[in-house]
Design a protein around this motif. Structure first.
Motif, PDB file in Angstrom:
ATOM      1  N   ILE A 347       0.913  -1.155  -0.112  1.00 52.05           N
ATOM      2  CA  ILE A 347      -0.041  -0.115  -0.042  1.00 52.05           C
ATOM      3  C   ILE A 347       0.804   1.367   0.058  1.00 52.05           C
ATOM      4  CG2 ILE A 347      -1.898   1.288   1.285  1.00 52.05           C
ATOM      5  CD1 ILE A 347      -2.688  -1.330  -0.167  1.00 52.05           C
ATOM      6  N   TRP A 348       1.894   1.206   0.831  1.00 53.89           N
ATOM      7  CA  TRP A 348       2.773   2.471   1.000  1.00 53.89           C
ATOM      8  C   TRP A 348       3.557   2.551  -0.121  1.00 53.89           C
ATOM      9  CZ3 TRP A 348       2.674   6.414   3.819  1.00 53.89           C
ATOM     10  CH2 TRP A 348       1.934   6.121   4.996  1.00 53.89           C
ATOM     11  N   ILE A 350       2.342   1.779  -3.204  1.00 50.44           N
ATOM     12  CA  ILE A 350       1.421   2.642  -4.398  1.00 50.44           C
ATOM     13  C   ILE A 350       1.277   4.155  -3.921  1.00 50.44           C
ATOM     14  CG2 ILE A 350      -0.967   2.689  -4.962  1.00 50.44           C
ATOM     15  CD1 ILE A 350      -1.044  -0.399  -4.532  1.00 50.44           C
ATOM     16  N   LEU A 351       1.330   4.453  -2.797  1.00 52.06           N
ATOM     17  CA  LEU A 351       0.960   5.827  -2.363  1.00 52.06           C
ATOM     18  C   LEU A 351       2.372   6.500  -2.762  1.00 52.06           C
ATOM     19  CD1 LEU A 351      -0.619   5.569   1.205  1.00 52.06           C
ATOM     20  CD2 LEU A 351      -1.734   6.015  -0.844  1.00 52.06           C
ATOM     21  N   ALA A 352       3.427   5.841  -2.617  1.00 54.83           N
ATOM     22  CA  ALA A 352       4.830   6.617  -2.908  1.00 54.83           C
ATOM     23  C   ALA A 352       4.743   6.871  -4.335  1.00 54.83           C
ATOM     24  CB  ALA A 352       5.800   5.898  -2.395  1.00 54.83           C
ATOM     25  N   TYR A 354       2.631   7.693  -6.348  1.00 51.75           N
ATOM     26  CA  TYR A 354       1.789   9.077  -6.549  1.00 51.75           C
ATOM     27  C   TYR A 354       2.255  10.252  -5.871  1.00 51.75           C
ATOM     28  CZ  TYR A 354      -1.476   6.159  -9.010  1.00 51.75           C
ATOM     29  OH  TYR A 354      -1.861   5.168  -9.854  1.00 51.75           O
ATOM     30  N   ILE A 355       3.211  10.128  -4.890  1.00 49.65           N
ATOM     31  CA  ILE A 355       3.751  11.157  -4.220  1.00 49.65           C
ATOM     32  C   ILE A 355       5.101  11.794  -4.609  1.00 49.65           C
ATOM     33  CG2 ILE A 355       4.449  11.997  -1.844  1.00 49.65           C
ATOM     34  CD1 ILE A 355       2.159  10.191  -0.581  1.00 49.65           C
ATOM     35  N   SER A 378       4.306   8.651 -12.085  1.00 40.94           N
ATOM     36  CA  SER A 378       3.351   8.018 -11.374  1.00 40.94           C
ATOM     37  C   SER A 378       3.319   6.744 -11.973  1.00 40.94           C
ATOM     38  CB  SER A 378       2.229   8.913 -10.996  1.00 40.94           C
ATOM     39  OG  SER A 378       1.480   9.295 -11.861  1.00 40.94           O
ATOM     40  N   SER A 382       4.336   3.234  -9.976  1.00 37.68           N
ATOM     41  CA  SER A 382       3.169   2.084 -10.004  1.00 37.68           C
ATOM     42  C   SER A 382       3.430   0.945 -10.644  1.00 37.68           C
ATOM     43  CB  SER A 382       1.846   2.681 -10.494  1.00 37.68           C
ATOM     44  OG  SER A 382       1.597   3.920  -9.904  1.00 37.68           O
ATOM     45  N   PRO A 399      -6.198   5.466  -9.131  1.00 41.37           N
ATOM     46  CA  PRO A 399      -5.879   7.041  -8.669  1.00 41.37           C
ATOM     47  C   PRO A 399      -5.260   7.764  -9.932  1.00 41.37           C
ATOM     48  CG  PRO A 399      -5.153   5.516  -7.078  1.00 41.37           C
ATOM     49  CD  PRO A 399      -5.552   4.600  -8.284  1.00 41.37           C
ATOM     50  N   LEU A 440      -9.433  -0.102  -3.956  1.00 43.22           N
ATOM     51  CA  LEU A 440      -8.411  -0.534  -2.666  1.00 43.22           C
ATOM     52  C   LEU A 440      -8.851  -1.925  -2.052  1.00 43.22           C
ATOM     53  CD1 LEU A 440      -6.548   0.404  -0.525  1.00 43.22           C
ATOM     54  CD2 LEU A 440      -8.428   1.682   0.836  1.00 43.22           C
TER      55      LEU A 440
END
Length: 473
Positions: A347-348, A350-352, A354-355, A378, A382, A399, A440
């Motif tokens: 999960i982290w 995937i968040l990373a 996009y960040i 991104s 991904s 996302p 999710l």
């Protein structure tokens, strides 16, 4: 001998005349009058160091100077720069942008201890140096976030002081330089005259307390200079928020000449992410494209583009080998902890994805390039998460698709007004939320299935691996 001296003198005089007849150049282009420092009036701005956004304001200053030169203003361009401004910036402003740079010491701000003081205004008192530019009859003092639609030389007809008060902020200031006024201001600064915000805005507002009682400025038809203090019509400092409400300009007071952006610092128009969040951001970048260009950001953009494309190719080629790890299989509790940790890492990651790209892109690049590079970055990161944890592509990219969709919704150019635009964005977010939640859930379900079936953690035979170990594929 006398004739020889006379002949040499004539040759020297002729050469001097020829050289004098060759115009100065700035980057191969004949220098504009503003670069010669011979005008009676000046457009001035200030630069100082010590904020996280020094470079961004340097770029904004250059774009504003270039736009004024492009409009053919009949005035010098002056930059009041603190002594710590890098010398190569100073040379660029002088040699490429045609500005006259005045180096000054930072004025001490005695209001730093006020409860409402904002540290980013610590050095804004340097604006008072505008009153020391006594080589000029009139000076228009500008902030870097001004976007000029047409030249405003008629402002030099004003008297001793001309300013607009917008939301209790003094946006653009036209003044008559005066050593007496400048010294008195320094005295008032030293004794700590009341200042509402602890910055230049509050100080100047307190120094000219009757601003709202002054008559509105209207330029004379014959160009005669006026006397006294005046208020500046709204057309000379059109707040961008007026446009965001109606999506068109409707400012009745004065010519619609200058757009100003007094909002949050991180939404100034030069940041690539400011558009299409704020529609006027693209207009500022169009002006930069026509004046300064984007040569400074091009190498970083190319490097990141190649890097992201390389990541996409490598993740596709190396997909079978990305997730090979070893862990010690001891008991059920250890397996549970490992699986939980893997879920969190997935999960982290995937968040990373996009960040991280958001913070790597040069802040002042063109929005179309910035958003394109963000979407590419991104997607590339991904791909690492998808191939490492064997996740399905569509849920991971929900996302990505959502961001692309909201950009299209905000960039749609035919909304009737800003309220309809805001409602469209809200409706899109409302409809996209269930899709994001479903994605999710799907990702978590795929992780659970892979872990339970050991598709992600296949068991090796005793002969193929040491006892007590599993290999992650």
């Amino acid at each position: 001998m006398g004739k020889l001296k006379l002949l040499i003198s004539i040759l020297i005089l002729a050469l001097t005349t020829v050289v004098a007849g060759v115009p100065e150049t700035i980057g191969g282009v004949p220098a504009t009058p503003a670069s010669k420092g011979v005008h009676r009036n000046a457009y001035a701005t200030m630069m100082y160091m010590g904020t996280p956004r020094d470079y961004e304001f340097y770029v904004a200053t250059r774009v504003m100077l270039r736009s004024l030169s492009r409009l053919g203003v009949d005035a010098d361009l002056v930059v009041i720069a603190s002594l710590d401004v890098p010398l190569h910036w100073v040379r660029t402003l002088e040699q490429e942008d045609g500005a006259k740079v005045v180096r000054v010491e930072n004025l001490n701000n005695p209001y730093k201890g006020q409860s409402n003081f904002n540290l980013r205004f610590k050095l804004t008192m340097n604006k008072l140096y505008a009153w020391s530019l006594t080589d000029y009859e009139r000076v228009v003092m500008l902030d870097a976030d001004n976007l000029f639609l047409q030249k405003t030389d008629e402002l030099f007809q004003c008297g001793q002081f001309l300013c607009s008060e917008l939301y209790k902020l003094l946006i653009n200031v036209e003044l008559q330089p005066s050593t007496i006024v400048f010294k008195d201001m320094l005295h008032q600064l030293k004794v700590g005259m009341d200042n509402a915000d602890g910055a230049d805005q509050g100080f100047i507002g307190a120094y000219f307390p009757d601003l709202l009682d002054q008559p509105m400025f209207h330029p004379s038809l014959n160009g005669t200079k006026l006397q006294g203090n005046y208020r500046l019509p709204l057309g000379y400092q059109m707040d961008a928020s007026y446009y965001y409400l109606r999506l068109h300009w409707s400012v009745p007071c004065g010519p619609n000449s200058v757009i100003t952006f007094p909002g949050a610092p991180w939404l100034k128009p030069w940041y690539w992410w400011s558009w299409p969040v704020l529609p006027l951001g693209i207009q500022w970048h169009e002006q930069r494209l026509q004046t300064l260009g984007y040569d400074a950001e091009r190498p970083l953009v190319l490097i990141q583009t190649v890097l992201y494309l390389g990541i996409i190719v490598m993740t596709r080629v190396a997909r079978p080998n990305l997730s090979k790890l070893c862990y010690r299989r001891e008991n059920t509790k250890s397996i549970f902890l490992i699986r939980t940790g893997l879920k969190l890492i997935a999960i982290w990651s995937i968040l990373a994805a996009y960040i991280i790209p958001f913070f790597l892109i040069p802040h002042t690049v063109h929005p179309l390039i910035g958003w394109g590079l963000y979407l590419l970055g991104s997607f590339a990161l991904s791909c690492i998460a998808m191939n490492t944890f064997l996740l399905p592509m569509l849920p991971v990219l929900v996302p990505w698709l959502g961001i692309f969709g909201v950009l299209l919704v905000m960039a749609y150019p035919w909304y009737s007004d800003g309220i309809v635009r805001a409602l469209a964005v809200f409706a899109y977010a409302f409809c996209a939320s269930p899709v994001a939640w479903t994605a999710l859930v799907k990702i978590m379900s795929c992780l659970n299935v892979s872990l339970e079936r050991e598709g992600f953690l296949p068991r090796l035979s005793e002969s193929a691996a040491p006892a007590g170990f599993n290999k992650l594929y």
